[in-house]
Write a protein that holds these residues in place. Sequence first.
Motif, PDB file in Angstrom:
ATOM      1  N   TYR A  16     -47.969  26.034 -42.085  1.00 60.59           N
ATOM      2  CA  TYR A  16     -47.799  25.034 -43.133  1.00 60.59           C
ATOM      3  C   TYR A  16     -48.896  24.935 -43.681  1.00 60.59           C
ATOM      4  O   TYR A  16     -50.451  24.869 -42.749  1.00 60.59           O
ATOM      5  CB  TYR A  16     -47.496  23.367 -42.493  1.00 60.59           C
ATOM      6  CG  TYR A  16     -45.621  23.608 -42.048  1.00 60.59           C
ATOM      7  CD1 TYR A  16     -45.075  23.230 -43.923  1.00 60.59           C
ATOM      8  CD2 TYR A  16     -45.409  23.947 -41.097  1.00 60.59           C
ATOM      9  CE1 TYR A  16     -44.233  23.022 -43.285  1.00 60.59           C
ATOM     10  CE2 TYR A  16     -44.157  24.080 -40.892  1.00 60.59           C
ATOM     11  CZ  TYR A  16     -43.258  23.727 -42.458  1.00 60.59           C
ATOM     12  OH  TYR A  16     -42.240  23.793 -42.527  1.00 60.59           O
ATOM     13  N   THR A  17     -50.400  25.105 -44.521  1.00 56.44           N
ATOM     14  CA  THR A  17     -51.573  24.166 -44.704  1.00 56.44           C
ATOM     15  C   THR A  17     -52.013  23.051 -46.018  1.00 56.44           C
ATOM     16  O   THR A  17     -50.920  22.746 -46.942  1.00 56.44           O
ATOM     17  CB  THR A  17     -51.603  25.560 -45.493  1.00 56.44           C
ATOM     18  OG1 THR A  17     -52.018  26.491 -44.678  1.00 56.44           O
ATOM     19  CG2 THR A  17     -53.604  25.236 -46.350  1.00 56.44           C
ATOM     20  N   LEU A  18     -52.147  21.632 -45.304  1.00 60.69           N
ATOM     21  CA  LEU A  18     -52.740  20.576 -46.190  1.00 60.69           C
ATOM     22  C   LEU A  18     -54.128  21.458 -46.730  1.00 60.69           C
ATOM     23  O   LEU A  18     -54.629  21.388 -45.982  1.00 60.69           O
ATOM     24  CB  LEU A  18     -52.715  19.424 -45.181  1.00 60.69           C
ATOM     25  CG  LEU A  18     -52.829  18.118 -45.845  1.00 60.69           C
ATOM     26  CD1 LEU A  18     -52.174  18.186 -46.708  1.00 60.69           C
ATOM     27  CD2 LEU A  18     -53.076  17.089 -44.971  1.00 60.69           C
ATOM     28  N   THR A  19     -54.030  21.150 -48.046  1.00 59.67           N
ATOM     29  CA  THR A  19     -55.466  21.498 -48.989  1.00 59.67           C
ATOM     30  C   THR A  19     -55.286  19.926 -49.554  1.00 59.67           C
ATOM     31  O   THR A  19     -54.633  19.456 -50.464  1.00 59.67           O
ATOM     32  CB  THR A  19     -55.600  22.853 -49.666  1.00 59.67           C
ATOM     33  OG1 THR A  19     -55.096  23.483 -48.530  1.00 59.67           O
ATOM     34  CG2 THR A  19     -56.218  22.798 -50.210  1.00 59.67           C
ATOM     35  N   LEU A  20     -57.396  20.099 -49.552  1.00 55.49           N
ATOM     36  CA  LEU A  20     -57.529  18.690 -50.492  1.00 55.49           C
ATOM     37  C   LEU A  20     -58.742  19.675 -51.833  1.00 55.49           C
ATOM     38  O   LEU A  20     -59.205  19.897 -50.930  1.00 55.49           O
ATOM     39  CB  LEU A  20     -58.032  17.694 -49.962  1.00 55.49           C
ATOM     40  CG  LEU A  20     -56.628  16.755 -48.661  1.00 55.49           C
ATOM     41  CD1 LEU A  20     -57.865  15.100 -48.160  1.00 55.49           C
ATOM     42  CD2 LEU A  20     -56.092  16.036 -49.362  1.00 55.49           C
ATOM     43  N   SER A  21     -58.869  19.178 -52.388  1.00 56.26           N
ATOM     44  CA  SER A  21     -59.840  19.667 -53.966  1.00 56.26           C
ATOM     45  C   SER A  21     -59.423  19.009 -54.678  1.00 56.26           C
ATOM     46  O   SER A  21     -58.856  17.727 -54.902  1.00 56.26           O
ATOM     47  CB  SER A  21     -58.354  21.145 -54.572  1.00 56.26           C
ATOM     48  OG  SER A  21     -57.970  20.565 -55.324  1.00 56.26           O
ATOM     49  N   TYR A  22     -61.273  18.960 -55.054  1.00 56.06           N
ATOM     50  CA  TYR A  22     -61.567  18.437 -56.773  1.00 56.06           C
ATOM     51  C   TYR A  22     -61.743  19.264 -57.525  1.00 56.06           C
ATOM     52  O   TYR A  22     -62.508  20.160 -57.154  1.00 56.06           O
ATOM     53  CB  TYR A  22     -62.640  18.073 -55.994  1.00 56.06           C
ATOM     54  CG  TYR A  22     -63.669  17.202 -57.044  1.00 56.06           C
ATOM     55  CD1 TYR A  22     -62.846  15.955 -57.932  1.00 56.06           C
ATOM     56  CD2 TYR A  22     -64.930  17.339 -57.816  1.00 56.06           C
ATOM     57  CE1 TYR A  22     -63.622  15.272 -58.849  1.00 56.06           C
ATOM     58  CE2 TYR A  22     -64.830  17.026 -58.874  1.00 56.06           C
ATOM     59  CZ  TYR A  22     -64.993  15.994 -59.215  1.00 56.06           C
ATOM     60  OH  TYR A  22     -65.649  15.293 -60.728  1.00 56.06           O
ATOM     61  N   ARG A  23     -61.460  19.317 -58.669  1.00 58.04           N
ATOM     62  CA  ARG A  23     -61.352  20.123 -59.629  1.00 58.04           C
ATOM     63  C   ARG A  23     -62.009  20.019 -60.846  1.00 58.04           C
ATOM     64  O   ARG A  23     -61.340  17.718 -61.779  1.00 58.04           O
ATOM     65  CB  ARG A  23     -59.872  20.475 -60.397  1.00 58.04           C
ATOM     66  CG  ARG A  23     -59.281  21.337 -59.028  1.00 58.04           C
ATOM     67  CD  ARG A  23     -58.109  22.109 -59.383  1.00 58.04           C
ATOM     68  NE  ARG A  23     -57.151  22.386 -57.946  1.00 58.04           N
ATOM     69  CZ  ARG A  23     -56.137  23.298 -58.386  1.00 58.04           C
ATOM     70  NH1 ARG A  23     -55.440  23.034 -59.241  1.00 58.04           N
ATOM     71  NH2 ARG A  23     -55.161  23.096 -57.249  1.00 58.04           N
ATOM     72  N   HIS A  24     -63.038  20.199 -61.498  1.00 49.39           N
ATOM     73  CA  HIS A  24     -63.094  19.193 -62.693  1.00 49.39           C
ATOM     74  C   HIS A  24     -63.647  20.250 -63.412  1.00 49.39           C
ATOM     75  O   HIS A  24     -63.856  21.992 -63.723  1.00 49.39           O
ATOM     76  CB  HIS A  24     -64.617  18.805 -62.162  1.00 49.39           C
ATOM     77  CG  HIS A  24     -65.461  20.013 -61.321  1.00 49.39           C
ATOM     78  ND1 HIS A  24     -66.764  20.242 -61.793  1.00 49.39           N
ATOM     79  CD2 HIS A  24     -65.477  19.648 -60.351  1.00 49.39           C
ATOM     80  CE1 HIS A  24     -66.799  20.819 -61.342  1.00 49.39           C
ATOM     81  NE2 HIS A  24     -66.208  20.417 -60.204  1.00 49.39           N
ATOM     82  N   GLN A  25     -62.973  20.291 -64.937  1.00 42.58           N
ATOM     83  CA  GLN A  25     -63.874  21.062 -66.480  1.00 42.58           C
ATOM     84  C   GLN A  25     -65.407  21.378 -66.997  1.00 42.58           C
ATOM     85  O   GLN A  25     -65.126  19.666 -66.911  1.00 42.58           O
ATOM     86  CB  GLN A  25     -62.718  21.119 -67.507  1.00 42.58           C
ATOM     87  CG  GLN A  25     -61.135  20.978 -66.496  1.00 42.58           C
ATOM     88  CD  GLN A  25     -60.683  22.444 -66.243  1.00 42.58           C
ATOM     89  OE1 GLN A  25     -61.150  21.738 -64.871  1.00 42.58           O
ATOM     90  NE2 GLN A  25     -61.190  23.510 -66.023  1.00 42.58           N
TER      91      GLN A  25
END
Length: 245
Positions: A171-180
């Motif tokens: 199991y992998t828990l990932t938090l990410s911030y994405r911006h165009q």
Amino acid sequence: MRLQGAIEDANRAPFEPNYLQHHNVDGGVRPVVGFAATLFPRRGPLSLHAGMSLRPVRYHHTFATGHEAFPTKTYHLRTTAAQAVVSLRYHRRVGPVRVLAGFGTSLLDWWNIQAYARYDGVNQREAYGISLPVADGFLAEPFQQSAFRQVGYERPTLGFCEEVGATWQRYTLTLSYRHQLYSLYYEGTSVSSFSSSQRGGPVTHIGSTPQYGLRATAFYATLSYDLFRLGERPRTAKGGLNRAD
């Protein structure tokens, strides 16, 4: 996706307000589904990771115009945001878990777009004897300086992402911030001012329409399950027994 930076004339009241000024046209919690893979297995602390995800985009809002002849205006957007991400991840084991941090690029595209801006209950409107637009797509993107694309982000748009996470077993828990990347868009149905062919002369045409800047940003929280563990592969040992390296 917050719109901002609309053109405003401080010296006079606009004919119509900039309805979408500082307005978020895709706020709230959205479900996300997708899949991911490691392009190059880790040899040491680094790995190259790729993912593809889908999420719905929903917006519907009605504004008061302040004009009796066309009192309300509705904006509607319904689409699916498809986003591909490729990132370089750094891994480090801390006790029973493996933490990660990554940085990469993203590509955002919209599928099956349904979008419109319209003045409710009217078939035509005018001011100073000039016919004004009643309905059209919104988030119009300038194209070749003489025409407008119907909806912004209808073609793939480059962006970036930063991510942190932790892996435990499969199991992998990932938090990410994405911006165009930042883009300019024009509101093709709102009229902010008028102009004339000569100073003090009669109004002859629409002077300008609002212009907005848009950058799509999102926070992602994803929980994934590894179908294939990194580093595991079947191998036949002596005596015909299988083992995993």
